[in-house]
Design a protein around this motif. Structure first.
Motif, PDB file in Angstrom:
ATOM      1  N   ILE A  40      38.139  36.023  43.486  1.00 34.68           N
ATOM      2  CA  ILE A  40      38.458  35.834  42.061  1.00 34.68           C
ATOM      3  C   ILE A  40      39.822  36.417  41.726  1.00 34.68           C
ATOM      4  O   ILE A  40      40.500  35.948  40.807  1.00 34.68           O
ATOM      5  CB  ILE A  40      37.394  36.470  41.139  1.00 34.68           C
ATOM      6  N   PHE A  41      40.248  37.452  42.467  1.00 40.25           N
ATOM      7  CA  PHE A  41      41.551  38.052  42.214  1.00 40.25           C
ATOM      8  C   PHE A  41      42.679  37.052  42.466  1.00 40.25           C
ATOM      9  O   PHE A  41      43.762  37.153  41.873  1.00 40.25           O
ATOM     10  CB  PHE A  41      41.753  39.285  43.095  1.00 40.25           C
ATOM     11  N   GLU A  42      42.434  36.097  43.339  1.00 40.63           N
ATOM     12  CA  GLU A  42      43.436  35.109  43.701  1.00 40.63           C
ATOM     13  C   GLU A  42      43.301  33.830  42.881  1.00 40.63           C
ATOM     14  O   GLU A  42      44.299  33.209  42.507  1.00 40.63           O
ATOM     15  CB  GLU A  42      43.318  34.782  45.188  1.00 40.63           C
ATOM     16  N   PRO A  53      42.301  46.941  42.004  1.00 40.06           N
ATOM     17  CA  PRO A  53      41.957  46.080  43.140  1.00 40.06           C
ATOM     18  C   PRO A  53      42.598  44.697  43.061  1.00 40.06           C
ATOM     19  O   PRO A  53      43.019  44.135  44.076  1.00 40.06           O
ATOM     20  CB  PRO A  53      40.424  45.989  43.063  1.00 40.06           C
ATOM     21  N   ALA A  54      42.670  44.147  41.834  1.00 36.66           N
ATOM     22  CA  ALA A  54      43.279  42.823  41.663  1.00 36.66           C
ATOM     23  C   ALA A  54      44.761  42.852  42.027  1.00 36.66           C
ATOM     24  O   ALA A  54      45.274  41.946  42.699  1.00 36.66           O
ATOM     25  CB  ALA A  54      43.097  42.349  40.221  1.00 36.66           C
ATOM     26  N   ILE A  55      45.467  43.900  41.584  1.00 36.95           N
ATOM     27  CA  ILE A  55      46.890  44.021  41.896  1.00 36.95           C
ATOM     28  C   ILE A  55      47.087  44.184  43.401  1.00 36.95           C
ATOM     29  O   ILE A  55      47.950  43.539  44.011  1.00 36.95           O
ATOM     30  CB  ILE A  55      47.506  45.202  41.127  1.00 36.95           C
ATOM     31  N   SER A  56      46.273  45.036  44.033  1.00 38.96           N
ATOM     32  CA  SER A  56      46.389  45.252  45.476  1.00 38.96           C
ATOM     33  C   SER A  56      46.085  43.971  46.247  1.00 38.96           C
ATOM     34  O   SER A  56      46.776  43.632  47.213  1.00 38.96           O
ATOM     35  CB  SER A  56      45.442  46.371  45.924  1.00 38.96           C
ATOM     36  N   TYR A  57      45.042  43.259  45.842  1.00 43.66           N
ATOM     37  CA  TYR A  57      44.674  42.012  46.511  1.00 43.66           C
ATOM     38  C   TYR A  57      45.803  40.987  46.398  1.00 43.66           C
ATOM     39  O   TYR A  57      46.205  40.374  47.394  1.00 43.66           O
ATOM     40  CB  TYR A  57      43.387  41.458  45.896  1.00 43.66           C
ATOM     41  N   CYS A  58      46.305  40.791  45.174  1.00 43.19           N
ATOM     42  CA  CYS A  58      47.385  39.817  44.961  1.00 43.19           C
ATOM     43  C   CYS A  58      48.659  40.235  45.696  1.00 43.19           C
ATOM     44  O   CYS A  58      49.409  39.391  46.198  1.00 43.19           O
ATOM     45  CB  CYS A  58      47.661  39.642  43.470  1.00 43.19           C
ATOM     46  N   TYR A  59      48.890  41.537  45.765  1.00 44.43           N
ATOM     47  CA  TYR A  59      50.040  42.039  46.512  1.00 44.43           C
ATOM     48  C   TYR A  59      49.884  41.702  47.998  1.00 44.43           C
ATOM     49  O   TYR A  59      50.833  41.248  48.652  1.00 44.43           O
ATOM     50  CB  TYR A  59      50.153  43.546  46.293  1.00 44.43           C
TER      51      TYR A  59
END
Length: 459
Positions: free
Chosen positions: A5-7, A297-303
């Motif tokens: 979902i983060f992506e 977590p969303a920022i880290s995943y997208c990063y």
């Protein structure tokens, strides 16, 4: 994979998907803390309220060790999931849980062995009754240390797996149980400080058992696996989590220093008044922190996935939300003091009520700039920029606050203690913005040294 979902979600939907459950969780936690303060202050007394505030820095230092590993591991795990390396992420998850459990056992033993010395060191000038309450409170927490620290870690890992709603409902369950037990033991059965500590610890222990069970049999993106991780990976985890750890430690040290100044200029009454502020402030701090932390977590995943435009879009949503929350909180604390403070204070304690209302108005001004550190420190950590995050924590929670106390209290006495938060938050906001404006964000690299494509995100 729920973490996808983060992506796949656009920034606005992702913000509400992550932030709303976390903020509800934090709001409920703040309400529990307020209820706990009401039970302690109204039914046990001002000495008990002061004792809890005097002991809390030590408890936060203990939690800081769990946050050191859990936060650093969550960032690494989210990046690995973004790079589609689920098995490696699960190995980090399993190993760090083992380490946190061992550390918490050691800290619990140390806490039981040196409780008396700890408490008396923290409370020079406090009443003997407050010291006795503090010793009792600390011993209960030390006995429950192993299961309490695990809960803080597993809750982080649930959110990394995209299980924000599950984390929210579990938190509501444990905190609701805590309030019910407080009512039974303190209000109806007339028990003392030990009951307030026991109910909090029992609720967190229950949360640990439930969350540990949830990660069994590959029900989520993270699951238990055999094997250890490389020393270099664990070192990277410690570095990534160092800013959060230092923030916890420095805030605890700052609370101890703050209490010294409060005892000097206002005695136990001032410490009790500060407890009232902290209970009310917990709503603001938890909401802003919960919102910023939920998007980490969303920022880290997208990063990790190379979605740099989406990373920046998420940050914009976090900053806007923090500003709105801070303005609303400033107005609430400034004007609601006469109605809120009496909830924590016995009717006959008019001196404590007067000091608390004045303190709330002066302390509320710190919300003007206090949100900057919370948002950007979390952002630096999510991008695996531990040095910037640690500098933010070091100056924002230790250097600027101590400097403000020493500069302002000789002239303003007790009012200088309350206003020092405004001065330190403002100085720290300027410093943190400089760190942010000089930051360059580029895509991560996979182990094969190929750069992840910087995809365009949806807006």
């Amino acid at each position: 994979m729920d973490s996808r979902i983060f992506e796949t979600l656009p920034p606005s939907k992702l913000f509400f998907r992550c932030a709303v459950p976390s903020m509800i969780t934090m709001a409920f936690g703040a309400l529990y803390q307020i209820a706990d303060g009401v039970f302690v202050g109204r039914f046990i007394g001002g000495d008990a309220l002061a004792a809890v505030n005097l002991i809390m820095p030590i408890i936060m230092i203990v939690f800081g060790f769990a946050n050191l590993i859990a936060t650093g591991a969550s960032v690494r795990i989210a990046v690995l999931l973004g790079e589609k390396k689920q098995e490696e992420a699960s190995k980090v998850f399993t190993f760090t849980l083992k380490v946190i459990f061992l550390i918490s056992c050691l800290l619990g033993v140390l806490g039981l062995a040196f409780t008396d010395s700890f408490v008396r060191f923290l409370a020079p000038g406090a009443t003997e009754l407050s010291i006795e309450y503090g010793i009792t409170y600390t011993r209960i927490y030390a006995a429950f240390a192993p299961l309490m620290l695990i809960y803080h870690a597993t809750d982080n890992y649930l959110r990394v797996c995209g299980k924000e709603n599950l984390s929210m409902w579990l938190s509501i369950l444990t905190q609701g149980m805590n309030i019910v037990l407080d009512v039974i033991l303190i209000v109806f059965l007339g028990q003392g400080v030990w009951a307030a500590a026991f109910t909090s610890c029992l609720a967190m222990a229950l949360g640990s058992v439930i969350t540990l069970f949830m990660f069994r049999k590959k029900r989520m993106d993270l699951y238990y696996v055999k094997g250890n991780i490389k020393k270099s990976v664990f070192f990277r985890i410690l570095v990534n989590g160092s800013s959060e750890f230092f923030s916890s430690i420095s805030m605890s040290i700052m609370s101890i220093v703050f209490n010294f100044f409060l005892l000097k200029y206002g005695g136990t009454t001032a410490v009790a008044a500060f407890s009232v502020i902290m209970y009310v402030d917990s709503i603001v701090g938890m909401l802003v922190f919960g919102m910023a932390d939920s998007l980490q977590p969303a920022i880290s995943y997208c990063y990790g996935a190379g979605l740099i435009d989406k990373v920046k879009a998420i940050l914009r949503h976090v900053i806007l939300g923090a500003i709105v929350l801070s303005v609303a909180s400033l107005l609430f604390m400034f004007f609601a003091g006469p109605y809120v403070a009496p909830l924590f204070i016995k009717p006959e304690d008019t001196e404590l009520l007067t000091v608390s209302i004045t303190a709330m108005k002066l302390f509320a001004l710190s919300y003007i700039t206090g949100w900057v550190d919370m948002c950007l420190s979390s952002y630096f950590t999510a991008l695996e920029r531990p040095v910037r995050s640690m500098f933010t924590s070091f100056f924002g929670t230790l250097v600027f606050p101590i400097a403000a106390l020493f500069i302002m209290t000789p002239f303003l006495k007790l009012n200088g203690v309350w206003l020092s938060s405004l001065a330190s938050c403002s100085a720290s906001a300027v410093f943190t913005m400089i760190l942010y404006l000089t930051l360059k964000v580029s895509p991560t690299k996979n182990t094969d040294n190929s750069v992840v494509t910087n995809k365009k995100s949806d807006h």
